[in-house]
Design a protein around this motif. Structure first.
Motif, PDB file in Angstrom:
ATOM      1  N   HIS A 156     -13.473  -3.643  -0.702  1.00  0.00           N
ATOM      2  CA  HIS A 156     -12.320  -2.831  -1.093  1.00  0.00           C
ATOM      3  C   HIS A 156     -12.727  -2.036  -2.333  1.00  0.00           C
ATOM      4  O   HIS A 156     -12.980  -2.624  -3.390  1.00  0.00           O
ATOM      5  CB  HIS A 156     -11.133  -3.754  -1.369  1.00  0.00           C
ATOM      6  CG  HIS A 156      -9.803  -3.080  -1.278  1.00  0.00           C
ATOM      7  ND1 HIS A 156      -8.624  -3.777  -1.120  1.00  0.00           N
ATOM      8  CD2 HIS A 156      -9.449  -1.763  -1.330  1.00  0.00           C
ATOM      9  CE1 HIS A 156      -7.602  -2.920  -1.078  1.00  0.00           C
ATOM     10  NE2 HIS A 156      -8.076  -1.699  -1.223  1.00  0.00           N
ATOM     11  N   GLY A 205     -16.866  -7.287  -7.322  1.00  0.00           N
ATOM     12  CA  GLY A 205     -16.718  -6.849  -8.714  1.00  0.00           C
ATOM     13  C   GLY A 205     -17.913  -6.053  -9.196  1.00  0.00           C
ATOM     14  O   GLY A 205     -18.451  -6.295 -10.280  1.00  0.00           O
ATOM     15  N   ILE A 206     -18.343  -5.105  -8.376  1.00  0.00           N
ATOM     16  CA  ILE A 206     -19.448  -4.227  -8.757  1.00  0.00           C
ATOM     17  C   ILE A 206     -18.846  -2.958  -9.361  1.00  0.00           C
ATOM     18  O   ILE A 206     -18.094  -2.243  -8.696  1.00  0.00           O
ATOM     19  CB  ILE A 206     -20.308  -3.852  -7.520  1.00  0.00           C
ATOM     20  CG1 ILE A 206     -20.881  -5.116  -6.883  1.00  0.00           C
ATOM     21  CG2 ILE A 206     -21.423  -2.882  -7.908  1.00  0.00           C
ATOM     22  CD1 ILE A 206     -21.531  -4.876  -5.530  1.00  0.00           C
ATOM     23  N   TRP A 207     -19.187  -2.702 -10.620  1.00  0.00           N
ATOM     24  CA  TRP A 207     -18.655  -1.542 -11.335  1.00  0.00           C
ATOM     25  C   TRP A 207     -19.724  -0.463 -11.414  1.00  0.00           C
ATOM     26  O   TRP A 207     -20.787  -0.679 -11.999  1.00  0.00           O
ATOM     27  CB  TRP A 207     -18.262  -1.935 -12.750  1.00  0.00           C
ATOM     28  CG  TRP A 207     -17.010  -2.746 -12.836  1.00  0.00           C
ATOM     29  CD1 TRP A 207     -16.890  -4.101 -12.626  1.00  0.00           C
ATOM     30  CD2 TRP A 207     -15.695  -2.276 -13.164  1.00  0.00           C
ATOM     31  NE1 TRP A 207     -15.582  -4.487 -12.805  1.00  0.00           N
ATOM     32  CE2 TRP A 207     -14.832  -3.396 -13.136  1.00  0.00           C
ATOM     33  CE3 TRP A 207     -15.162  -1.012 -13.482  1.00  0.00           C
ATOM     34  CZ2 TRP A 207     -13.468  -3.293 -13.419  1.00  0.00           C
ATOM     35  CZ3 TRP A 207     -13.809  -0.909 -13.767  1.00  0.00           C
ATOM     36  CH2 TRP A 207     -12.980  -2.039 -13.730  1.00  0.00           C
ATOM     37  N   PHE A 212     -12.130   0.804  -5.202  1.00  0.00           N
ATOM     38  CA  PHE A 212     -11.087   1.493  -5.968  1.00  0.00           C
ATOM     39  C   PHE A 212     -11.743   2.565  -6.834  1.00  0.00           C
ATOM     40  O   PHE A 212     -12.566   2.252  -7.702  1.00  0.00           O
ATOM     41  CB  PHE A 212     -10.320   0.497  -6.842  1.00  0.00           C
ATOM     42  CG  PHE A 212      -9.500  -0.473  -6.045  1.00  0.00           C
ATOM     43  CD1 PHE A 212      -8.204  -0.167  -5.645  1.00  0.00           C
ATOM     44  CD2 PHE A 212     -10.037  -1.688  -5.652  1.00  0.00           C
ATOM     45  CE1 PHE A 212      -7.454  -1.053  -4.885  1.00  0.00           C
ATOM     46  CE2 PHE A 212      -9.298  -2.588  -4.890  1.00  0.00           C
ATOM     47  CZ  PHE A 212      -8.005  -2.273  -4.506  1.00  0.00           C
ATOM     48  N   ASN A 256      -9.596   3.167  -1.938  1.00  0.00           N
ATOM     49  CA  ASN A 256      -8.279   3.467  -2.505  1.00  0.00           C
ATOM     50  C   ASN A 256      -8.371   4.247  -3.803  1.00  0.00           C
ATOM     51  O   ASN A 256      -9.311   4.052  -4.576  1.00  0.00           O
ATOM     52  CB  ASN A 256      -7.525   2.160  -2.820  1.00  0.00           C
ATOM     53  CG  ASN A 256      -6.582   1.727  -1.720  1.00  0.00           C
ATOM     54  OD1 ASN A 256      -6.746   0.654  -1.159  1.00  0.00           O
ATOM     55  ND2 ASN A 256      -5.611   2.556  -1.383  1.00  0.00           N
ATOM     56  N   ASN A 257      -7.365   5.048  -4.025  1.00  0.00           N
ATOM     57  CA  ASN A 257      -7.126   5.579  -5.361  1.00  0.00           C
ATOM     58  C   ASN A 257      -6.767   4.440  -6.295  1.00  0.00           C
ATOM     59  O   ASN A 257      -6.074   3.507  -5.894  1.00  0.00           O
ATOM     60  CB  ASN A 257      -5.907   6.508  -5.355  1.00  0.00           C
ATOM     61  CG  ASN A 257      -6.152   7.801  -4.629  1.00  0.00           C
ATOM     62  OD1 ASN A 257      -7.292   8.228  -4.465  1.00  0.00           O
ATOM     63  ND2 ASN A 257      -5.068   8.436  -4.195  1.00  0.00           N
ATOM     64  N   ALA A 258      -7.216   4.557  -7.530  1.00  0.00           N
ATOM     65  CA  ALA A 258      -6.735   3.632  -8.559  1.00  0.00           C
ATOM     66  C   ALA A 258      -6.339   4.427  -9.787  1.00  0.00           C
ATOM     67  O   ALA A 258      -6.886   5.509 -10.043  1.00  0.00           O
ATOM     68  CB  ALA A 258      -7.813   2.620  -8.924  1.00  0.00           C
ATOM     69  N   GLY A 259      -5.407   3.877 -10.544  1.00  0.00           N
ATOM     70  CA  GLY A 259      -5.110   4.426 -11.859  1.00  0.00           C
ATOM     71  C   GLY A 259      -6.281   4.140 -12.792  1.00  0.00           C
ATOM     72  O   GLY A 259      -7.324   3.639 -12.368  1.00  0.00           O
ATOM     73  N   CYS A 260      -6.084   4.426 -14.059  1.00  0.00           N
ATOM     74  CA  CYS A 260      -7.170   4.303 -15.048  1.00  0.00           C
ATOM     75  C   CYS A 260      -7.789   2.911 -15.040  1.00  0.00           C
ATOM     76  O   CYS A 260      -7.102   1.910 -15.260  1.00  0.00           O
ATOM     77  CB  CYS A 260      -6.618   4.608 -16.444  1.00  0.00           C
ATOM     78  SG  CYS A 260      -7.875   4.426 -17.726  1.00  0.00           S
ATOM     79  N   LEU A 261      -9.081   2.848 -14.789  1.00  0.00           N
ATOM     80  CA  LEU A 261      -9.792   1.567 -14.741  1.00  0.00           C
ATOM     81  C   LEU A 261     -10.326   1.163 -16.120  1.00  0.00           C
ATOM     82  O   LEU A 261     -11.054   0.181 -16.244  1.00  0.00           O
ATOM     83  CB  LEU A 261     -10.952   1.643 -13.728  1.00  0.00           C
ATOM     84  CG  LEU A 261     -10.555   1.800 -12.253  1.00  0.00           C
ATOM     85  CD1 LEU A 261     -11.795   2.077 -11.396  1.00  0.00           C
ATOM     86  CD2 LEU A 261      -9.835   0.566 -11.735  1.00  0.00           C
ATOM     87  N   TYR A 317     -14.636  -4.567  -4.759  1.00  0.00           N
ATOM     88  CA  TYR A 317     -14.286  -5.987  -4.661  1.00  0.00           C
ATOM     89  C   TYR A 317     -14.518  -6.469  -3.249  1.00  0.00           C
ATOM     90  O   TYR A 317     -14.541  -5.658  -2.330  1.00  0.00           O
ATOM     91  CB  TYR A 317     -12.816  -6.191  -5.081  1.00  0.00           C
ATOM     92  CG  TYR A 317     -12.637  -6.179  -6.581  1.00  0.00           C
ATOM     93  CD1 TYR A 317     -13.132  -7.212  -7.356  1.00  0.00           C
ATOM     94  CD2 TYR A 317     -11.980  -5.128  -7.208  1.00  0.00           C
ATOM     95  CE1 TYR A 317     -12.989  -7.195  -8.746  1.00  0.00           C
ATOM     96  CE2 TYR A 317     -11.836  -5.106  -8.593  1.00  0.00           C
ATOM     97  CZ  TYR A 317     -12.337  -6.155  -9.353  1.00  0.00           C
ATOM     98  OH  TYR A 317     -12.196  -6.149 -10.716  1.00  0.00           O
ATOM     99  N   PRO A 318     -14.685  -7.772  -3.006  1.00  0.00           N
ATOM    100  CA  PRO A 318     -14.493  -8.859  -3.962  1.00  0.00           C
ATOM    101  C   PRO A 318     -15.666  -9.085  -4.916  1.00  0.00           C
ATOM    102  O   PRO A 318     -15.566  -9.930  -5.802  1.00  0.00           O
ATOM    103  CB  PRO A 318     -14.326 -10.080  -3.046  1.00  0.00           C
ATOM    104  CG  PRO A 318     -15.162  -9.769  -1.854  1.00  0.00           C
ATOM    105  CD  PRO A 318     -14.996  -8.278  -1.653  1.00  0.00           C
ATOM    106  N   VAL A 345     -14.857   0.568  -8.711  1.00  0.00           N
ATOM    107  CA  VAL A 345     -15.176  -0.865  -8.630  1.00  0.00           C
ATOM    108  C   VAL A 345     -15.055  -1.311  -7.183  1.00  0.00           C
ATOM    109  O   VAL A 345     -14.180  -0.832  -6.454  1.00  0.00           O
ATOM    110  CB  VAL A 345     -14.288  -1.696  -9.588  1.00  0.00           C
ATOM    111  CG1 VAL A 345     -12.804  -1.519  -9.294  1.00  0.00           C
ATOM    112  CG2 VAL A 345     -14.654  -3.185  -9.550  1.00  0.00           C
ATOM    113  N   ARG A 383     -11.963  -0.552   2.798  1.00  0.00           N
ATOM    114  CA  ARG A 383     -10.930   0.412   2.414  1.00  0.00           C
ATOM    115  C   ARG A 383     -11.298   1.059   1.086  1.00  0.00           C
ATOM    116  O   ARG A 383     -11.809   0.399   0.189  1.00  0.00           O
ATOM    117  CB  ARG A 383      -9.563  -0.248   2.317  1.00  0.00           C
ATOM    118  CG  ARG A 383      -8.449   0.778   2.101  1.00  0.00           C
ATOM    119  CD  ARG A 383      -7.087   0.263   2.466  1.00  0.00           C
ATOM    120  NE  ARG A 383      -6.056   1.270   2.258  1.00  0.00           N
ATOM    121  CZ  ARG A 383      -5.640   2.126   3.180  1.00  0.00           C
ATOM    122  NH1 ARG A 383      -6.154   2.099   4.392  1.00  0.00           N
ATOM    123  NH2 ARG A 383      -4.695   3.023   2.902  1.00  0.00           N
TER     124      ARG A 383
END
Lengths: 120, 120
Positions: free
Chosen positions: B7, B72-74, B9, B52-57, B69-70, B67, B50
């Motif tokens: 997933h 947690g790769i930034w 973002f 997705n758009n995300a707000g400020c990370l 998930y699951p 990022v 998927r």
């Protein structure tokens, strides 16, 4: 360890009024997000837990929807009144709240219990 | 297994022009998102992955940020030209692309290799 211990994404997708799918925003998802952000700040968890807006999580039938990573816990039908319990039980203690898990089995969490933020 | 195998973002936060922090949107994050969504569809992965758009990370200094998930790769400093490699290497094969990992150690992934989508 990734940047955040828990990263919550709340669907704030908006569809035009009357759209057959509805949308999480019209159900009040921005209030759920605000309440959760406030509580995370109050509890002093803001460096370890982040609450973000997300676009459509494709769980429209189950809105208000949110997902908590890295655990991949999907909650649906979330109300503002559920926020404190989500923070206390799921975010802090790592427990899955069964009544909020989206009933469609494709959203089922892999486990019922995850690492708490603080080891007892 | 959670709803999605991966997933993603992508930060699409927008700040007013000239804001000292800048923002991912003005750097072209919506194009990164669109390119990734298209490629996921082309590869027949839309039920498992998927975007997705995300707000400020809260990774503004490292934008365009995303990022995954699951795991947690930034990733930071992402360009549209990186999208194909992110899909092929990280999303499909589970490899971390070192040059895209945000240099601040708090964003370091816990491992360098994750489960591929298809076991060889």
């Amino acid at each position: 360890m990734s940047r955040y211990d828990r990263h919550v994404f709340v669907c704030i997708n908006e569809r035009p009024k009357g759209h057959p799918k509805g949308c999480c925003l019209e159900k009040g998802s921005s209030e759920v997000r605000d309440a959760m952000k406030s509580l995370i700040h109050e509890r002093g968890l803001k460096d370890r837990v982040r609450v973000n807006n997300a676009g459509c999580l494709d769980a429209c039938a189950h809105g208000i929807a949110l997902v908590i990573y890295p655990e991949g816990i999907w909650y649906g039908g979330v109300k503002k009144e559920d926020v404190q319990e989500i923070v206390d039980r799921t975010i802090v203690r790592g427990e899955v709240i069964e009544r909020l898990v989206i009933s469609d089995p494709t959203y089922a969490p892999s486990r019922r219990q995850f690492d708490p933020l603080e080891k007892p």
